[in-house]
Motif scaffolding. Structure first.
Motif, short mmCIF file in Angstrom:
data_model
loop_
_atom_site.label_atom_id
_atom_site.label_comp_id
_atom_site.label_asym_id
_atom_site.label_seq_id
_atom_site.Cartn_x
_atom_site.Cartn_y
_atom_site.Cartn_z
N VAL A 1 0.85 -1.19 0.00
CA VAL A 1 0.00 0.00 0.00
C VAL A 1 0.89 1.24 0.00
O VAL A 1 1.96 1.25 0.61
N GLY A 2 0.44 2.26 -0.70
CA GLY A 2 1.22 3.50 -0.75
C GLY A 2 0.33 4.73 -0.73
O GLY A 2 -0.90 4.62 -0.81
N ASP A 3 0.94 5.87 -0.61
CA ASP A 3 0.24 7.16 -0.64
C ASP A 3 0.90 8.04 -1.70
O ASP A 3 2.13 8.03 -1.82
N SER A 4 0.09 8.83 -2.39
CA SER A 4 0.66 9.76 -3.37
C SER A 4 1.53 10.78 -2.65
O SER A 4 1.19 11.22 -1.56
N LYS A 5 2.61 11.16 -3.28
CA LYS A 5 3.41 12.25 -2.72
C LYS A 5 2.68 13.57 -3.00
O LYS A 5 1.94 13.66 -3.99
N PRO A 6 2.89 14.58 -2.15
CA PRO A 6 2.25 15.87 -2.43
C PRO A 6 2.69 16.41 -3.80
O PRO A 6 3.84 16.25 -4.18
N LEU A 7 1.72 17.00 -4.49
CA LEU A 7 1.97 17.51 -5.85
C LEU A 7 3.15 18.49 -5.87
O LEU A 7 3.97 18.47 -6.78
N GLU A 8 3.23 19.31 -4.82
CA GLU A 8 4.31 20.31 -4.76
C GLU A 8 5.67 19.62 -4.81
O GLU A 8 6.61 20.10 -5.45
N GLU A 9 5.77 18.48 -4.09
CA GLU A 9 7.05 17.76 -4.04
C GLU A 9 7.41 17.22 -5.42
O GLU A 9 8.57 17.30 -5.85
N ILE A 10 6.40 16.69 -6.12
CA ILE A 10 6.66 16.13 -7.46
C ILE A 10 7.04 17.23 -8.43
O ILE A 10 7.96 17.09 -9.23
N ILE B 1 5.23 8.14 -5.36
CA ILE B 1 4.42 7.76 -4.20
C ILE B 1 5.33 7.39 -3.03
O ILE B 1 6.51 7.10 -3.21
N ASN B 2 4.77 7.40 -1.85
CA ASN B 2 5.47 6.91 -0.67
C ASN B 2 4.89 5.52 -0.35
O ASN B 2 3.69 5.38 -0.15
N THR B 3 5.77 4.51 -0.36
CA THR B 3 5.31 3.15 -0.05
C THR B 3 5.15 3.06 1.47
O THR B 3 6.07 3.42 2.20
N THR B 4 3.98 2.61 1.91
CA THR B 4 3.75 2.68 3.36
C THR B 4 3.74 1.34 4.09
O THR B 4 4.44 1.16 5.06
N PHE B 5 2.95 0.38 3.60
CA PHE B 5 2.92 -0.91 4.32
C PHE B 5 2.35 -2.05 3.50
O PHE B 5 1.85 -1.84 2.40
N ILE B 6 2.43 -3.26 4.06
CA ILE B 6 1.79 -4.43 3.46
C ILE B 6 0.46 -4.59 4.20
O ILE B 6 0.44 -4.71 5.43
N GLY B 7 -0.61 -4.51 3.46
CA GLY B 7 -1.92 -4.56 4.15
C GLY B 7 -3.03 -5.00 3.24
O GLY B 7 -2.80 -5.52 2.14
N GLY B 8 -4.25 -4.80 3.70
CA GLY B 8 -5.42 -5.19 2.94
C GLY B 8 -6.48 -4.10 3.02
O GLY B 8 -6.36 -3.16 3.83
#
Lengths: 114, 222
Positions: free
Chosen positions: B3-12, B114-121
Motif C-alpha cells: 500500500v502506498g500514498d501519493s506524494k504531495p503535488l508540490e514535491e513532485i 508515491i510513498n510506499t507505506t505498508f503491506i496490508g489489505g
C-alpha cells in the motif's frame, strides 16, 4: 418553460453525478475550461443512494488539487437540484457564470495566450 | 498488497523542475489495487502536471504509460526504446519500481511519485490497514490469526501491555489493541490456555535486522 441560461456552458450528461470522475473535471481544466460545476440531485434523493455525496467528495478533493496547482478552488463547485427544478438550473448556471467571469480567465489559459 | 500514498503535488513539481520531457509510469500490480499507481492515477497525475506546466507557460510534455509490473525485469524492458528519450521518469509503483527503472536505464533520472507505506489489505473501498511486517517467520496461527508483530505498536509477543485500555492502544484511540482482540478471539475459540505459553525474545535475524534480504529458489533459477 423556455428558460434562458448562458450559452458558454457546455453540458456533459452523466447517468448520475456519482459517475463524475476527477479526470473528467481535470481534463476540462487542462483543455481550458474557466470553471466546472457538477449539478447533482438533491441530497437524500439519489436513485443510487449516495451518488451525489460521492460527487461532492470528489469536487472537494479537486478543490485541494487546484489549490496545489495555484488555481482558485472556487472554479469548481457542486450544486444540488432536482430534475423538476428547471428555473433553479438556469439560475445556478447564471450565478456560476457570473462568479467565474469575476474570477477571470483560467490561469492555465492566460499563460497559453501570453 | 503493498500500500502506498501519493506524494504531495508540490514535491513532485519540485522534482521535475527544469525537466522538459517527462514520463509518468504506472504499475498494474499492488498500487493499481490500492488506487495510487495504476493507469487511472497515471492519467490524473500526468494531467495535473500538464496543467501546472501550461500555467507556467512551459511545453506540457508529460506522457503516460502503465506496465504490467515494475518489479519484474521483462516488463521494465518494454521501455527500452523510449526510456532514454525522457529527461525525467516519475514511477508511481512501490519503492521497487524507481529502483528497477534506474538500474536498467542509468542515464535517466527516475523519481518516486508515491510513498510506499505498508503491506496490508482493504477494510472497505478507500480504507487500507497494515497486516504484515514481513518479519520472515510467520507465527499468526499461535495468536488466533492476528499478527502481534505488525498490529501491536510494540510488536510484543507476550501481551497485552499496560497501555491497553478499552480495547484500544495507548498511542491512539483509533488503534485497536491487537492483544485485546487476540485474547477475545482465543477465548471465543476455547484456546485461551494456549496463550499461557511464554514466548522467548523473537529472533529478528529473519526480519530487516539481518540486513537486506535475498531469496534464491534453486528449483526455479535458470
Amino acid at each position: 418553460m423556455r428558460l434562458q441560461y448562458p450559452t458558454n456552458i457546455k453540458i456533459i450528461q452523466l447517468p448520475c453525478s456519482g459517475r463524475v470522475d476527477i479526470l473528467h473535471m481535470l481534463k476540462s481544466f487542462e483543455d481550458g475550461a474557466d470553471g466546472v460545476y457538477v449539478a447533482g440531485c438533491m441530497e437524500g434523493d439519489c436513485h443510487f443512494l449516495t451518488g451525489n455525496f460521492k460527487a461532492r467528495r470528489k469536487v472537494n478533493y479537486l478543490k485541494g488539487v487546484l489549490a496545489a496547482l495555484g488555481i482558485e478552488p472556487e472554479r469548481v463547485e457542486m450544486f444540488n437540484m432536482s430534475s423538476a427544478e428547471g428555473p433553479r438550473f438556469a439560475q445556478v448556471a447564471r450565478e456560476f457564470t457570473a462568479k467565474i467571469k469575476e474570477l477571470g480567465p483560467s490561469p492555465v489559459k492566460k499563460a497559453k495566450a501570453a | 498488497m503493498i500500500v502506498g500514498d501519493s506524494k504531495p503535488l508540490e514535491e513532485i513539481l519540485e522534482m521535475i523542475q527544469g525537466k522538459e520531457k517527462v514520463l509518468v509510469l504506472g504499475c498494474r500490480g499492488c498500487v493499481t489495487v490500492c488506487n495510487v499507481g495504476g493507469e487511472k492515477e497515471v492519467g490524473i497525475l500526468a494531467t495535473m502536471l500538464r496543467i501546472a506546466r501550461k500555467k507556467a507557460g512551459l511545453a506540457p510534455t508529460v506522457d503516460e504509460r502503465t506496465i504490467e509490473r515494475q518489479c519484474d525485469p521483462e516488463y521494465i524492458e518494454e521501455l527500452a526504446e523510449v526510456a532514454e528519450g525522457y529527461d525525467a521518469i516519475i514511477s508511481i509503483a512501490c519503492g521497487v519500481g524507481p529502483q528497477f527503472m534506474s538500474e536498467r536505464y542509468p542515464k535517466v533520472p527516475v523519481y518516486p511519485g508515491i510513498n510506499t507505506t505498508f503491506i496490508g489489505g482493504a477494510l472497505e473501498h478507500g480504507v487500507w490497514s497494515e497486516r504484515c511486517q514481513s518479519c520472515g517467520n510467520c507465527l499468526v496461527h499461535n495468536f488466533g490469526g492476528l499478527c502481534p508483530i505488525a498490529r501491536c505498536s510494540k510488536s510484543i509477543m507476550n501481551g497485552p501491555c499496560g497501555g491497553s485500555a478499552n480495547k484500544k492502544c495507548e498511542i491512539s484511540p483509533d488503534v485497536d489493541c491487537i492483544w485485546h482482540l487476540i485474547v477475545e478471539k482465543m477465548a471465543g475459540m476455547g484456546r485461551l490456555k494456549e496463550l499461557e505459553r511464554v514466548w522467548p525474545v523473537k529472533n529478528w535475524i529473519t526480519s530487516r535486522d539481518g540486513g537486506p534480504r535475498k531469496r534464491v529458489r534453486e528449483d526455479l533459477k535458470q
